[in-house]
Write a protein that holds these residues in place. Structure first.
Motif, mmCIF file in Angstrom:
data_model
loop_
_atom_site.group_PDB
_atom_site.id
_atom_site.type_symbol
_atom_site.label_atom_id
_atom_site.label_comp_id
_atom_site.label_asym_id
_atom_site.label_seq_id
_atom_site.Cartn_x
_atom_site.Cartn_y
_atom_site.Cartn_z
ATOM 1 N N HIS A 464 -17.036 -34.393 -21.578
ATOM 2 C CA HIS A 464 -15.942 -34.953 -22.377
ATOM 3 C C HIS A 464 -14.778 -35.447 -21.518
ATOM 4 N N TYR A 502 -24.000 -35.630 -20.469
ATOM 5 C CA TYR A 502 -24.100 -35.110 -21.838
ATOM 6 C C TYR A 502 -25.534 -34.654 -22.075
ATOM 7 N N ARG A 565 -21.329 -43.780 -26.852
ATOM 8 C CA ARG A 565 -20.097 -43.515 -27.596
ATOM 9 C C ARG A 565 -19.999 -44.437 -28.811
ATOM 10 N N THR A 674 -19.867 -37.437 -27.708
ATOM 11 C CA THR A 674 -18.889 -38.321 -27.062
ATOM 12 C C THR A 674 -18.576 -39.474 -28.000
#
Length: 873
Positions: A464, A502, A565, A674
Motif C-alpha cells: 500500500h 500485492y 488499481r 490497491t
C-alpha cells in the motif's frame, strides 16, 4: 428466558469479570483443516497454540458453529443439531482451574433477578478426569458439591485434545438432572438424556504426542503456559431454562417446526416418523439461514455443497409430509424472526439470503421431478446395490445428490455402491484439477510455511505504500521443500523479509514485477499468502542464481499496478452502480480483477433487463466523470459496520479494518486491495458481459482504463466492417441486419419443407420395399440427415394391423421404430437396439436409438435375424 437473553447474560457475566468480548467469527472457518467453525475455541486456536498474541489475557464470545458429521441423526435424537451456538470464556496464561470453576458455577446458580440463570444447585452434577484430584477437590471444597455428585471419568470422556500432537488437558463437565421423566437415576454415566451436559471446562496444561483415537496417545509433559477453554452449549441451556424437552423446541427453532406442521397439515408429537421430519426441517432451515447469512452459497463443492445438501434435505422433508409447493418462502421468514434478536443482520440482509434459498429450492424441485423418476426406474430394476455408475450419472448429469440417492434407496431396503461412487467422483476431480494449481504456491505443506513464519516473523508488507523495496531472501522453495539455491530458468518460490508486491486476495490478482540482486535476476509470476502473515513469490529465474540470505531489490511493474488499481476501484464503482440500479439486494458475492478487467458476482434472480445494464454502465461512468474522491481509512470493525461499510460475505476480518470510500457513503467497503487516488483515474468502464453463475447468482464483466478504449475501438471497427460489407450506412445497420435475418428464416422454412417432402418420399419407398422377417414387416433405409424422423415416417406407413419395424442408419446414429402391432406381439425397439449394438443404446418399446454401427449392413442383417427368430406373433 429467550435464547438471546441467555447469550446476553453470559457475555455480561464474563465481561464484568474482566474478559474482553470478542465478536463471533463467521461460520466459514479461517482454517485449512475445516469447512466450518465447529467449536467455540476454533477462532482462538492461534492464541491457544501460541502462534499469535491474544489482544488480552481473558476473552469471551458466543460462537456460531456447524457440525454435519451427525447429520443423519438430526431429528432422531434430542441432542443432535447441525447449527448450534457455543458460549465460551478463555484464559491465555491467566487464571486456571479454581477461577474457571468459580466463574461457571456463579453464573449457573446465580438468581435470575441478579443476572444469572438460577439453576437448582441440588440438581447439578460434575465430572472430572480420573486423576484430576485438584478439580475434584475444588468442586467439593470450593463449591460445596457433594461427593456423590462428582464423578471421575476416563480419558475418552474427560480428557481433551485436538486429535493431533499439541496442547491437551483434563476437562470437567457440568450436567443437570432433568428428573425421572427423562430416564434413570444414577448420574451422567447412567443416562445422558436425563442428565444433560451443558458446560465443559477444559484445563489446557499438557502437551500430547502422536497417537490415534481419544485415548491412544502419550502425554509428554507440562505446557509452558496453562490456558482455559470452556464452552457452554447455548441451545442446551435454553432447553433447561425454557423447560422444553429438546433443542428443536426452544424459541429459536420451535416456531419453524410449528410452521412446517401447519404447512403440511401434520401435527407434532403424533407419529415418530412425522416428528423426525419436522425436526429435520426446523433444524435445517435455521442452519441454511445462518450459513447464507455468513456468505455461503449453494454449490457442488465444499461449503456450498454442505449448504445445498441441508437445504435439499429440508425441502424433501416437506415433500415427504405431503406439501408439493415451494415451502421455504413460508419457513425461512419464520427462522429469520427467531434468530434476528441475536443476529439483527439477518433481518437487514434477508432479501439476499432469501434469493439464494428460494432459488435453490426452485432448482431442486425440478431436479427431484427428473431425478426421482430416473432413480425409481433404476431401483425397480435391481435387487442388489445400486451400481456406482448409476449413482454417479444421477449426480453428474441431473444434479441428484448422492446422499439423497442413498436415503431413497434405504427407504426401499436397498444399498448403494457409495465407495464406487466416491472413486468415480475422485477421478473426475483429479482430472478437473490436474492443471488448476500449476500457477499457485500451494505445493508445500502449510506446516512448512508456518515454520518459516515462526522463524522469520510476519512479512513486512509494503504494497500500500511503495512499488520498490530492499529485502533479504529468507527461503527458496522447490517442489514443496526448501533448497539452498536455484539457478537460471528454474521456477521456485521465494520468501522475503519484506515486499512491495500485492499478494492475490480480496478478488485482486497478484502483482507482476522483478527481483534483482548481486548475480541474479528473476521475474515475479505470482504472489500468494499461504498462511496469514507470510507472503510468498513464485518466480522464474532469468539470470544467475538466487540463494537464501542474498539481498534483493523487489520492484513492482508500475504499469501492471496502475491497471490493477483501475480495475479494483472499478469493481467498487460497478458494485455501487449495481445497487443503485437494482436495489440493496444486489450484493457482491465474489469478484476478480486484474489490470484492465473485472468481474463481479452478485445475488440476483433472473437475467438483468437491458435497461438495467445500460443504467449500471452509465452510473459507473458518471461517477468517474464526477471524479469522486477515493479515501482509505483504518478503523475498528464495529465502527465500520456502524457506517454501513459493505463486507464480502464469508471473509474473516480483524478487529481493525481498512475501509475504502469512493464518494463517501456512495461506495463504502471493507477492502485490503490497491486503489486509485480519485475516480477519474479509472479512465472508463465498459460492460462486456452478463451471465448466470448459479441459482440466484449473476455475473457482470467489464473492462477498464486503456482496455475499455481498446474494446470500444474494436467494436467501432467491427461496425465499420459490417457496414461496408452490407453497403449500408452505420445508422441503418439494425434495419439491414433485421431484413437479412428474416430472409434467412424464410429460407430455412423453405428448406425444412423440402427436407420433409424428401423424407416423406424416402419413407414411402422404404415402406413399399419392406421385407417379411418372421411375420414382421421389416423396412430399412439410410440417410445423411438425423435418422429419428425418417424412422417414424417409415413405421407409420407400414400396415397398422400387421407387426412392422423400421430401421434407419446414418452417420449420426442408428434408430429402430416398432408399430403398435409389433409391440403387442412382444417386439421392443429398445431391446432390439441394445442387442444389435451390444448395449450401446436404448429407448422404449416404440422407439430406440444408439451410436452408428461399425458395419451398417451387418447390423441390419442381425436385426432381420432377430425379428425372424422372434416368437409370440
Amino acid at each position: 428466558m429467550r435464547t438471546a437473553e441467555v447469550k446476553r447474560r453470559f457475555l455480561a457475566h464474563f465481561e464484568a469479570a474482566g474478559h474482553r468480548v470478542a465478536a463471533g467469527a463467521p461460520l466459514p472457518a479461517d482454517d485449512p483443516t475445516l469447512l466450518f467453525v465447529n467449536a467455540g475455541m476454533v477462532p482462538f486456536k492461534p492464541y491457544l497454540l501460541g502462534q499469535r498474541t491474544p489482544p488480552g489475557p481473558r476473552m469471551t464470545s458466543v460462537q456460531k458453529c456447524v457440525r454435519t458429521l451427525d447429520i443423519d441423526e438430526v431429528g432422531k435424537t434430542t441432542r443432535h443439531g447441525t447449527f448450534f451456538q457455543m458460549n465460551g470464556n478463555f484464559s491465555f496464561g491467566d487464571y486456571f482451574k479454581e477461577e474457571a470453576i468459580a466463574l461457571a458455577w456463579d453464573l449457573v446458580v446465580k438468581p435470575v433477578a441478579d443476572g444469572g440463570y438460577g439453576l437448582d444447585a441440588d440438581r447439578i452434577w460434575a465430572t472430572v478426569y480420573r486423576d484430576d484430584d485438584e478439580a475434584y477437590a475444588l468442586w467439593r471444597d470450593r463449591i460445596g458439591l457433594p461427593e456423590a455428585r462428582i464423578v471421575r471419568r476416563g480419558k475418552a470422556d474427560n480428557f481433551w485434545s485436538m486429535g493431533v500432537p499439541g496442547p491437551c488437558g483434563p476437562c470437567s463437565e457440568l450436567f443437570y438432572d432433568r428428573g425421572p421423566a427423562y430416564g434413570r437415576d444414577g448420574g451422567p454415566e447412567v443416562d445422558e438424556d436425563r442428565f444433560l451436559e451443558f458446560w465443559n471446562l477444559v484445563f489446557m496444561q499438557y502437551e500430547r504426542g502422536e497417537g490415534s483415537g481419544k485415548e491412544d496417545y502419550p502425554v509428554l509433559g507440562e505446557l509452558p503456559s496453562r490456558n482455559i477453554d470452556t464452552g457452554m452449549g447455548l441451545e442446551r441451556m435454553a432447553v433447561l431454562l425454557q423447560g422444553v424437552d429438546n433443542l428443536y423446541e426452544i424459541d429459536e427453532t420451535r416456531p419453524v417446526l410449528d410452521a412446517a406442521a401447519e404447512l403440511t397439515g401434520t401435527a407434532y408429537r403424533t407419529e415418530p416418523d412425522t416428528d423426525v421430519r419436522l425436526r429435520v426441517i426446523a433444524d435445517h432451515v435455521r442452519t441454511a439461514l445462518m450459513m447464507i447469512g455468513d456468505g455461503v452459497t449453494p454449490a457442488n463443492e465444499g461449503r456450498g455443497y454442505v449448504l445445498r445438501r441441508i437445504l435439499r434435505r429440508a425441502v424433501r422433508g416437506v415433500r415427504q409430509l405431503g406439501y408439493e409447493d415451494p415451502a421455504l418462502p413460508h419457513l425461512l421468514p419464520v427462522a429469520r424472526d427467531c434468530m434476528a434478536p441475536s443476529y439483527p443482520e439477518l433481518a437487514t440482509d434477508f432479501e439476499r439470503i432469501a434469493s439464494y434459498a428460494y432459488g435453490e429450492e426452485d432448482a431442486f424441485r425440478g431436479t427431484l421431478r427428473q431425478g426421482s423418476a430416473l432413480l425409481g426406474r433404476a431401483l425397480s430394476g435391481t435387487s442388489g446395490p445400486l451400481p456406482a455408475g448409476t449413482a454417479f450419472r444421477l449426480h453428474d448429469t441431473y444434479g441428484f445428490p448422492i446422499d439423497l440417492t442413498v436415503e431413497i434407496a434405504a427407504e426401499r431396503g436397498l444399498d448403494v455402491d457409495v465407495d464406487g461412487f466416491r472413486r468415480l467422483m475422485a477421478e473426475q476431480r483429479r482430472k478437473a484439477r490436474q492443471d488448476a494449481r500449476a500457477k499457485k504456491t500451494g505445493h508445500a505443506d502449510t506446516g512448512l510455511y508456518r515454520s518459516l513464519l515462526d522463524a522469520g516473523g510476519p512479512t513486512d508488507w509494503l504494497a500500500h505504500d511503495t512499488l520498490t523495496a530492499e529485502a533479504t531472501v529468507l527461503a527458496v522453495l522447490r517442489d514443496g521443500g526448501p533448497v539452498d539455491a536455484a539457478g537460471e530458468s528454474e521456477i521456485v518460490t521465494v520468501v522475503l523479509d519484506r515486499t512491495p508486491f500485492y499478494a492475490e486476495s480480496g478478488g485482486q490478482d497478484s502483482d507482476a514485477g522483478t527481483l534483482r540482486g548481486t548475480g541474479f535476476a528473476a521475474e515475479v509470476l505470482d504472489v500468494q499468502r499461504p498462511v496469514k502473515g507470510l507472503i510468498t513469490h513464485q518466480v522464474r529465474i532469468t539470470g544467475g542464481e538466487i540463494a537464501t540470505g542474498l539481498r534483493a531489490h523487489a520492484e513492482v511493474d508500475p504499469e501492471w499496478r496502475l491497471g490493477a488499481r483501475q480495475a479494483h476501484s472499478g469493481t467498487h464503482i460497478v458494485h455501487a452502480a449495481l445497487r443503485a440500479a437494482l436495489g440493496p439486494g444486489a450484493v457482491q458475492s465474489g469478484s476478480y480483477n486484474r489490470p484492465g478487467y473485472l468481474r463481479l458476482d452478485f445475488s440476483w434472480q433472473g437475467t438483468l433487463p437491458d435497461a438495467a445494464r445500460g443504467e449500471i454502465e452509465e452510473t459507473a461512468n458518471l461517477a468517474i466523470r464526477r471524479d469522486l474522491p477515493v479515501e482509505v481509512r483504518r478503523m475498528p470493525l464495529a465502527r465500520a459496520r456502524e457506517l454501513g461499510a459493505l463486507a464480502l460475505f464469508g471473509e474473516t476480518y480483524d478487529d481493525v479494518v481498512r475501509v475504502v470510500e469512493i464518494g463517501g457513503a456512495w461506495s463504502r467497503e471493507l477492502c485490503g486491495g490497491t486503489h486509485v487516488d480519485h475516480a477519474a483515474q479509472v479512465g472508463s468502464i465498459t460492460l462486456t458481459g452478463e451471465s448466470s453463475v448459479g441459482s440466484g447468482r449473476r455475473r457482470v464483466e467489464a473492462v477498464t482504463g486503456l482496455e475499455s478504449f481498446r474494446y470500444l475501438a474494436r467494436e467501432r471497427d467491427l461496425v465499420t466492417e459490417v457496414a461496408a460489407r452490407l453497403n449500408a450506412p452505420r445508422d441503418r445497420l439494425p434495419e439491414r441486419v433485421a431484413n437479412l435475418v428474416e430472409k434467412l428464416k424464410e429460407a430455412e422454412r423453405v428448406n425444412r419443407l423440402l427436407r420433409d417432402q424428401v423424407a416423406v418420399a424416402e419413407a414411402g419407398i422404404a415402406a413399399a420395399q419392406a421385407e417379411d422377417a418372421g411375420g414382421v414387416r421389416f423396412a430399412h433405409a439410410h440417410t445423411d440427415a438425423p435418422p429419428r424422423r425418417l424412422a417414424e415416417l417409415i413405421v407409420d406407413r407400414l400396415p397398422e394391423r400387421r407387426p412392422g419395424v423400421a430401421a434407419v442408419t446414418s452417420p449420426s446414429g442408428f434408430v429402430v421404430a416398432a408399430n403398435q402391432a409389433a409391440q403387442d406381439a412382444g417386439v421392443s425397439a429398445g431391446e432390439l437396439v441394445k442387442t444389435v449394438l451390444d448395449g450401446r443404446g436404448g429407448g422404449n418399446a416404440r422407439l430406440a436409438q444408439g451410436r452408428p454401427p461399425g458395419d451398417a449392413s451387418a447390423a441390419l442383417t442381425v436385426l432381420a435375424r432377430l425379428l425372424a427368430a422372434s416368437t409370440d406373433r
